[in-house]
Scaffold this active site. Structure first.
Site, PDB file in Angstrom:
ATOM      1  N   HIS A   1      -1.608  -0.386  -1.160  1.00  0.00           N
ATOM      2  CA  HIS A   1      -2.278  -1.400  -0.336  1.00  0.00           C
ATOM      3  C   HIS A   1      -3.665  -0.902   0.047  1.00  0.00           C
ATOM      4  O   HIS A   1      -3.881   0.303   0.176  1.00  0.00           O
ATOM      5  CB  HIS A   1      -1.468  -1.688   0.940  1.00  0.00           C
ATOM      6  CG  HIS A   1      -1.849  -2.991   1.564  1.00  0.00           C
ATOM      7  ND1 HIS A   1      -2.887  -3.110   2.452  1.00  0.00           N
ATOM      8  CD2 HIS A   1      -1.344  -4.232   1.390  1.00  0.00           C
ATOM      9  CE1 HIS A   1      -2.989  -4.374   2.802  1.00  0.00           C
ATOM     10  NE2 HIS A   1      -2.079  -5.090   2.192  1.00  0.00           N
TER      11      HIS A   1
ATOM     12  N   ASP B   1       5.112  -7.675  -1.748  1.00  0.00           N
ATOM     13  CA  ASP B   1       5.371  -8.249  -3.069  1.00  0.00           C
ATOM     14  C   ASP B   1       6.428  -7.487  -3.856  1.00  0.00           C
ATOM     15  O   ASP B   1       6.951  -7.992  -4.845  1.00  0.00           O
ATOM     16  CB  ASP B   1       4.067  -8.318  -3.878  1.00  0.00           C
ATOM     17  CG  ASP B   1       3.089  -9.291  -3.247  1.00  0.00           C
ATOM     18  OD1 ASP B   1       3.522 -10.392  -2.894  1.00  0.00           O
ATOM     19  OD2 ASP B   1       1.919  -8.933  -3.092  1.00  0.00           O
TER      20      ASP B   1
HETATM   21  N1  AMX Z   1      -0.100   1.771  -9.251  1.00  0.00           N
HETATM   22  C1  AMX Z   1      -0.988   2.495  -9.967  1.00  0.00           C
HETATM   23  N2  AMX Z   1      -2.204   2.812  -9.498  1.00  0.00           N
HETATM   24  C2  AMX Z   1      -2.507   2.445  -8.262  1.00  0.00           C
HETATM   25  C3  AMX Z   1      -1.616   1.743  -7.444  1.00  0.00           C
HETATM   26  C4  AMX Z   1      -0.375   1.375  -7.991  1.00  0.00           C
HETATM   27  N3  AMX Z   1       0.512   0.644  -7.325  1.00  0.00           N
HETATM   28  N4  AMX Z   1      -2.201   1.514  -6.248  1.00  0.00           N
HETATM   29  C5  AMX Z   1      -3.420   2.045  -6.316  1.00  0.00           C
HETATM   30  N5  AMX Z   1      -3.614   2.604  -7.538  1.00  0.00           N
HETATM   31  C6  AMX Z   1      -4.826   3.213  -8.056  1.00  0.00           C
HETATM   32  C7  AMX Z   1      -5.947   2.191  -8.020  1.00  0.00           C
HETATM   33  O1  AMX Z   1      -5.898   1.338  -9.149  1.00  0.00           O
HETATM   34  C8  AMX Z   1      -7.163   3.060  -7.985  1.00  0.00           C
HETATM   35  O2  AMX Z   1      -7.398   3.546  -9.282  1.00  0.00           O
HETATM   36  P1  AMX Z   1      -8.909   3.637  -9.883  1.00  0.00           P
HETATM   37  O3  AMX Z   1      -9.670   4.458  -8.894  1.00  0.00           O
HETATM   38  O4  AMX Z   1      -8.728   4.270 -11.206  1.00  0.00           O
HETATM   39  O5  AMX Z   1      -9.399   2.217  -9.934  1.00  0.00           O
HETATM   40  C9  AMX Z   1      -6.689   4.227  -7.116  1.00  0.00           C
HETATM   41  O6  AMX Z   1      -5.265   4.235  -7.198  1.00  0.00           O
HETATM   42  C10 AMX Z   1      -7.080   4.135  -5.674  1.00  0.00           C
HETATM   43  O7  AMX Z   1      -6.622   2.905  -5.162  1.00  0.00           O
HETATM   44  P2  AMX Z   1      -6.275   2.733  -3.608  1.00  0.00           P
HETATM   45  O8  AMX Z   1      -7.499   3.101  -2.834  1.00  0.00           O
HETATM   46  O9  AMX Z   1      -5.003   3.424  -3.293  1.00  0.00           O
HETATM   47  O10 AMX Z   1      -5.956   1.198  -3.538  1.00  0.00           O
HETATM   48  P3  AMX Z   1      -6.996  -0.020  -3.544  1.00  0.00           P
HETATM   49  O11 AMX Z   1      -7.342  -0.323  -2.144  1.00  0.00           O
HETATM   50  O12 AMX Z   1      -8.115   0.196  -4.510  1.00  0.00           O
HETATM   51  O13 AMX Z   1      -6.085  -1.167  -4.156  1.00  0.00           O
HETATM   52  C11 AMX Z   1      -4.147  -2.492  -4.392  1.00  0.00           C
HETATM   53  C12 AMX Z   1      -5.039  -1.737  -3.392  1.00  0.00           C
HETATM   54  C13 AMX Z   1      -3.110  -3.278  -3.610  1.00  0.00           C
HETATM   55  C14 AMX Z   1      -5.030  -3.483  -5.189  1.00  0.00           C
HETATM   56  C15 AMX Z   1      -3.499  -1.456  -5.333  1.00  0.00           C
HETATM   57  O14 AMX Z   1      -2.678  -0.603  -4.576  1.00  0.00           O
HETATM   58  C16 AMX Z   1      -2.705  -2.116  -6.434  1.00  0.00           C
HETATM   59  O15 AMX Z   1      -3.283  -2.485  -7.457  1.00  0.00           O
HETATM   60  N6  AMX Z   1      -1.353  -2.265  -6.243  1.00  0.00           N
HETATM   61  C17 AMX Z   1      -0.527  -2.954  -7.185  1.00  0.00           C
HETATM   62  C18 AMX Z   1      -0.740  -4.461  -7.085  1.00  0.00           C
HETATM   63  C19 AMX Z   1      -0.138  -5.016  -5.790  1.00  0.00           C
HETATM   64  O16 AMX Z   1       0.970  -4.703  -5.420  1.00  0.00           O
HETATM   65  N7  AMX Z   1      -0.905  -5.911  -5.133  1.00  0.00           N
HETATM   66  C20 AMX Z   1      -0.399  -6.608  -3.925  1.00  0.00           C
HETATM   67  C21 AMX Z   1      -1.085  -6.132  -2.660  1.00  0.00           C
HETATM   68  C22 AMX Z   1      -0.626  -6.951  -1.474  1.00  0.00           C
HETATM   69  C23 AMX Z   1      -1.141  -8.353  -1.558  1.00  0.00           C
HETATM   70  O17 AMX Z   1      -2.324  -8.607  -1.485  1.00  0.00           O
HETATM   71  N8  AMX Z   1      -0.282  -9.298  -1.779  1.00  0.00           N
END
Ligand code: AMX
Length: 459
Positions: free
Chosen positions: A338, A393
């Site tokens: 998140h 989710d």
């Molecule tokens: N699986 C794999 N990699 C992940 C991850 C996951 N669940 N969560 C974060 N990361 C990765 C990011 O893609 C990012 O990689 P990058 O630097 O190579 O681009 C890195 O870890 C750092 O990310 P972060 O600072 O921890 O998260 P963020 O704020 O950039 O992104 C979110 C947040 C939700 C988009 C991300 O955790 C994600 O893509 N999760 C999976 C999708 C998901 O569940 N979305 C629903 C969120 C809730 C909602 O809005 N409904």
């Protein structure tokens, strides 16, 4: 005379007439001047205080922890999760009105809370419920519009299109066009549009479902049911548990402070005085992104693919390997992580507890539970992931799947029905507070280099 002016006046007076006894609007009329004065006072006392500094990393990195939005109805804490008007998820479950002697909170009551900051009395709650029933009818042209949409379109696209179609009924847009409204009255028209949109959105969403997946066989509303229960009924689900599931589902997804894509987009578009239909259609488009609202359908796909590949009764070790393979392929683990939360999302816990109470012997629900124990330790080993814990989710799609909704693409529409509650409450208050058009500054690479580069002092 059959002028547009006349029809606008008719619409407005009919709406005022219908709402002469609307208790929520009456309460809002009492609250608006009080809260306007409070905000003026806050600005006078603290207007020049610094909220936070912004680094170049934050400007480039999605503005994490940049506190530059004013959004009063809910607040997200990285540890304890969402509070709506200062009440957390377990408190909302305890104090909001519930339906059919059930356990789950009712969204009508939550909307009152989001708008006023107070829990509604039984009479106030019943009044909102009644108003939404009165305002919720879809005329035959709207039904025809939905039933004419290409079935190949994504249901979120259909929802967004239907909101745009309904925009012709926006009272705000009509009175604004005619120059008949001044700034202090904006919120009253936003309120009317928001209430109409909320009353109609479960019917619109249900009709989209029946059109796309059930040959357009429409199920009429059951006026004896509450807003969420009726939505379940119009979708075609008759069991008490599904009505309960949707009551909780629609309540806990309603708001998640102001910076998430759907809330922020709605707020931003509304700040240009685009009416609630235009604003929420834009918010819905953001919610349709795989990193935001589409994640619940992605979770289910991912779990089913894992089961297809690894069979039933998957060992913890095999799940760990599957997670690492997914990441190696450059994909994310849907439902985990998140942008703000740093612990398990309380909305995930709410749904896990719901499943524990109502669902026995479903291997997929068991798999969600198993993943909750297995996945976070794996994600913790990947340094860049800030939050290894599940978000809402990770569970929500599996509940819908259990009750027979197999059309994954539709799951985000259920989310959108819910998120309308928070977005609309905020939009009304944004106009009531008289907030200006939102227009942050942006910077370029050259700007950064010139400002912070080694030769900056020579320039
Ligand atoms: N699986 C794999 N990699 C992940 C991850 C996951 N669940 N969560 C974060 N990361 C990765 C990011 O893609 C990012 O990689 P990058 O630097 O190579 O681009 C890195 O870890 C750092 O990310 P972060 O600072 O921890 O998260 P963020 O704020 O950039 O992104 C979110 C947040 C939700 C988009 C991300 O955790 C994600 O893509 N999760 C999976 C999708 C998901 O569940 N979305 C629903 C969120 C809730 C909602 O809005 N409904």
């Amino acid at each position: 005379m059959h002028s547009k002016q006349q029809s606008v006046a008719q619409l407005f007076y009919r709406s005022l007439y219908n709402n002469t006894h609307g208790l929520l609007k009456q309460r809002m009329r009492e609250l608006v001047p009080v809260k306007q004065a409070l905000l003026r006072d806050v600005r006078k006392r603290y207007g020049s205080k610094e909220v936070c500094k912004v680094t170049v990393d934050q400007a480039i990195g999605g503005m994490r922890n940049v506190f530059a939005l004013f959004y009063d109805a809910s607040l997200l804490d990285a540890k304890t999760g969402i509070t709506m008007r200062d009440y957390n998820i377990p408190e909302l479950q305890e104090y909001l009105q519930k339906g059919e002697n059930g356990h789950e909170p009712l969204p009508e009551a939550l909307f009152w809370l989001l708008c006023t900051g107070d829990f509604p009395s039984e009479q106030e709650f019943a009044d909102v419920q009644q108003e939404w029933k009165q305002r919720g009818q879809l005329d035959s042209q709207t039904q025809h519009f939905i039933l004419s949409l290409p079935k190949t379109a994504h249901p979120m696209t259909m929802l967004s299109q239907t909101l745009l179609y309904l925009q012709k009924d926006s009272l705000f847009q009509q009175v604004y066009d005619q120059g008949k409204v001044s700034k202090p009255q904006y919120w009253e028209y936003f309120y009317e549009d928001a209430m109409n949109l909320l009353a109609k959105i479960p019917r619109v969403a249900a009709l989209i479902y029946r059109h796309k997946y059930k040959n357009g066989e429409i199920i009429s509303a059951d006026e004896s049911l509450d807003w969420a229960g009726n939505y379940a009924h119009m979708l075609g689900y008759k069991k008490f548990e599904v009505r309960e599931c949707l009551r909780g589902y629609l309540s806990i997804h309603a708001d998640h402070e102001g910076g998430n894509v759907s809330a922020h987009t709605t707020h931003l578009v509304g700040s240009a005085l685009a009416d609630p239909y235009l604003s929420y259609s834009a918010g819905v488009n953001g919610l349709a992104g795989p990193l935001h609202g589409l994640a619940n359908q992605e979770v289910l796909k991912w779990l089913l693919e894992m089961r297809d590949e690894l069979g039933e009764n998957i060992s913890n070790e095999k799940i760990q390997d599957y997670v690492l393979t997914t990441i190696r392929e450059g994909k994310v683990i849907p439902g985990y992580g998140h942008a703000v939360l740093r612990y398990t999302d309380p909305r995930f816990i709410h749904q896990k507890d719901f499943a524990a109470r109502h669902i026995k012997d479903d291997p997929l629900v068991d798999l969600v539970r198993q993943c909750y124990h297995v996945i976070p330790p794996v994600l913790k080993t990947i340094g860049k992931i800030q939050n290894p814990w599940p978000n809402v989710d990770a569970h929500s799609g599996v509940l819908l799947y259990h009750y027979g909704m197999r059309e994954f693409q539709y799951y985000t529409v259920v989310f959108a029905v819910s998120r309308a509650l928070g977005c609309m409450a905020n939009l009304i208050w944004s106009r009531a507070f008289g907030l200006p058009i939102e227009r942050p500054g942006s910077i370029t690479m050259r700007w950064i280099e010139e400002k912070f580069g080694e030769n900056q002092n020579l320039k």
